[in-house]
Motif scaffolding. Structure first.
Motif, short mmCIF file in Angstrom:
data_model
loop_
_atom_site.label_atom_id
_atom_site.label_comp_id
_atom_site.label_asym_id
_atom_site.label_seq_id
_atom_site.Cartn_x
_atom_site.Cartn_y
_atom_site.Cartn_z
N ALA A 220 0.80 -1.22 0.00
CA ALA A 220 0.00 0.00 0.00
C ALA A 220 0.84 1.28 0.00
O ALA A 220 0.28 2.38 0.11
N VAL A 221 2.15 1.16 -0.14
CA VAL A 221 3.00 2.37 -0.25
C VAL A 221 2.70 3.05 -1.58
O VAL A 221 2.67 2.41 -2.63
N GLU A 222 2.44 4.35 -1.52
CA GLU A 222 2.07 5.11 -2.72
C GLU A 222 2.83 6.42 -2.76
O GLU A 222 2.98 7.09 -1.74
N ASN A 223 3.30 6.80 -3.96
CA ASN A 223 3.97 8.09 -4.15
C ASN A 223 5.11 8.29 -3.15
O ASN A 223 5.30 9.39 -2.60
N ASN A 224 5.89 7.23 -2.94
CA ASN A 224 7.03 7.27 -2.02
C ASN A 224 6.62 7.79 -0.64
O ASN A 224 7.31 8.59 -0.01
N SER A 225 5.47 7.31 -0.17
CA SER A 225 4.93 7.71 1.13
C SER A 225 4.27 6.51 1.80
O SER A 225 3.67 5.67 1.13
N THR A 226 4.37 6.46 3.13
CA THR A 226 3.77 5.36 3.88
C THR A 226 2.44 5.75 4.53
O THR A 226 1.88 4.96 5.29
N GLN A 227 1.92 6.93 4.25
CA GLN A 227 0.69 7.37 4.91
C GLN A 227 -0.48 6.43 4.58
O GLN A 227 -1.19 5.96 5.46
N LYS A 228 -0.69 6.16 3.30
CA LYS A 228 -1.78 5.29 2.89
C LYS A 228 -1.54 3.85 3.39
O LYS A 228 -2.49 3.13 3.72
N ALA A 229 -0.28 3.46 3.47
CA ALA A 229 0.05 2.11 3.93
C ALA A 229 -0.36 1.90 5.39
O ALA A 229 -0.86 0.83 5.76
N ILE A 230 -0.17 2.92 6.20
CA ILE A 230 -0.58 2.82 7.60
C ILE A 230 -2.10 2.70 7.69
O ILE A 230 -2.64 1.90 8.45
N SER A 231 -2.79 3.51 6.90
CA SER A 231 -4.25 3.46 6.88
C SER A 231 -4.75 2.09 6.44
O SER A 231 -5.69 1.53 7.04
N GLU A 232 -4.12 1.52 5.43
CA GLU A 232 -4.52 0.20 4.94
C GLU A 232 -4.22 -0.87 5.99
O GLU A 232 -5.02 -1.79 6.18
N PHE A 233 -3.10 -0.75 6.67
CA PHE A 233 -2.76 -1.69 7.73
C PHE A 233 -3.84 -1.68 8.80
O PHE A 233 -4.28 -2.74 9.26
N LYS A 234 -4.28 -0.50 9.19
CA LYS A 234 -5.33 -0.41 10.21
C LYS A 234 -6.60 -1.09 9.72
O LYS A 234 -7.25 -1.84 10.49
N HIS A 235 -6.95 -0.88 8.47
CA HIS A 235 -8.15 -1.49 7.90
C HIS A 235 -8.06 -3.02 7.96
O HIS A 235 -9.01 -3.71 8.39
N VAL A 236 -6.93 -3.57 7.55
CA VAL A 236 -6.74 -5.03 7.55
C VAL A 236 -6.70 -5.56 8.98
O VAL A 236 -7.28 -6.61 9.29
N PHE A 237 -6.03 -4.83 9.85
CA PHE A 237 -5.85 -5.28 11.23
C PHE A 237 -7.19 -5.49 11.94
O PHE A 237 -7.35 -6.42 12.71
#
Length: 254
Positions: free
Chosen positions: A125-142
């Motif tokens: 879920a890393v996008e545009n060389n940023s981990t912001q969306k990845a953290i959000s996706e992790f929370k969703h999956v978690f």
């Protein structure tokens, strides 16, 4: 302070604090106790989750979490029984209680059983060389698993305006290749250039004094501003300046 002077000043502070001596007073010592990747991930995630408040208390309670899992976090997550979870009944760290701890164990089990582990969830879920969306996706999956709404507050979401300090700190631990023996560098799929500085009251106050940050709140917008300025200093490893900002704030009362 002109740009070249600021960079030289902060680079010197990184060298001062990005050393193994940093480990003994920091929650990063918890994942450092393990050698298996999954053990490191689970230990680091749980230690980062409770990393607010008194640092000595954070470390003591994170250590207690490891002990309650028999100091084999991955094995415990994957093979625990409902009876095993009863040992958490007396655990509490501020607002993180035994019920939250139990939910986190089940959330981690789901991620390793059905999503190929933590690194995969984040890196996909890393996008545009940023981990912001990845953290959000992790929370969703978690939180796919049954859970109480109150437990969701223990994982921040940058898409909802949070600076997500604790998860950015964890990502620094896992992704940054510092060659100094501090950050663990076990995740190769997310480049250090995509990382964000863990923004808290200490790093935020120092960043403002150094004119790296103008926004008063420590939120997602402030983090975007700080990211932009730290990437000017080092686009390949911007989050190394966490050591400088944190060290100046906590150890030097800058």
């Amino acid at each position: 302070m002109i740009f070249s002077e600021l960079k030289e000043f902060l680079d010197e502070k990184v060298e001062l604090y990005n050393t193994p001596n940093f480990i003994e007073s920091d929650p990063i010592q918890i994942p450092h106790q393990f050698s298996i990747k999954e053990d490191i991930e689970i230990a680091g995630f749980l230690a980062a989750t409770i990393a607010w408040g008194n640092r000595k208390m954070i470390i003591n309670n994170a250590q207690k979490m490891m002990q309650l899992m028999g100091n084999t976090p991955y094995d415990f997550v994957m093979s625990h029984t409902e009876t095993d979870l009863e040992r958490f009944d007396s655990f509490i760290h501020r607002t993180f209680n035994s019920q939250d701890f139990t939910t986190f164990i089940k959330g981690l089990q789901n991620i390793y059983s059905h999503h190929n582990g933590m690194e995969t969830v984040f890196s996909n879920a890393v996008e545009n060389n940023s981990t912001q969306k990845a953290i959000s996706e992790f929370k969703h999956v978690f939180f796919e698993i049954p859970h109480q709404n109150r437990t969701q507050k223990h994982i921040s979401d940058p898409m909802n305006g949070s600076a997500a300090k604790r998860l950015h700190m964890m990502l620094r631990w896992f992704c940054r290749q510092d060659n100094k023996g501090v950050d663990l560098g076990i995740w190769k799929s997310i480049p250090p250039s995509a990382l964000s500085c863990p923004l808290d009251v200490h790093s935020g106050n120092v960043a403002r004094k150094l004119e790296l940050l103008s926004r008063k709140q420590n939120d997602a917008k402030a983090l975007a501003e700080l990211d932009f300025n730290l990437r000017k200093l080092d686009p390949n490893d911007p989050v190394k300046y966490d050591f400088a900002l944190f060290g100046l704030g906590v150890f030097e009362k800058f």
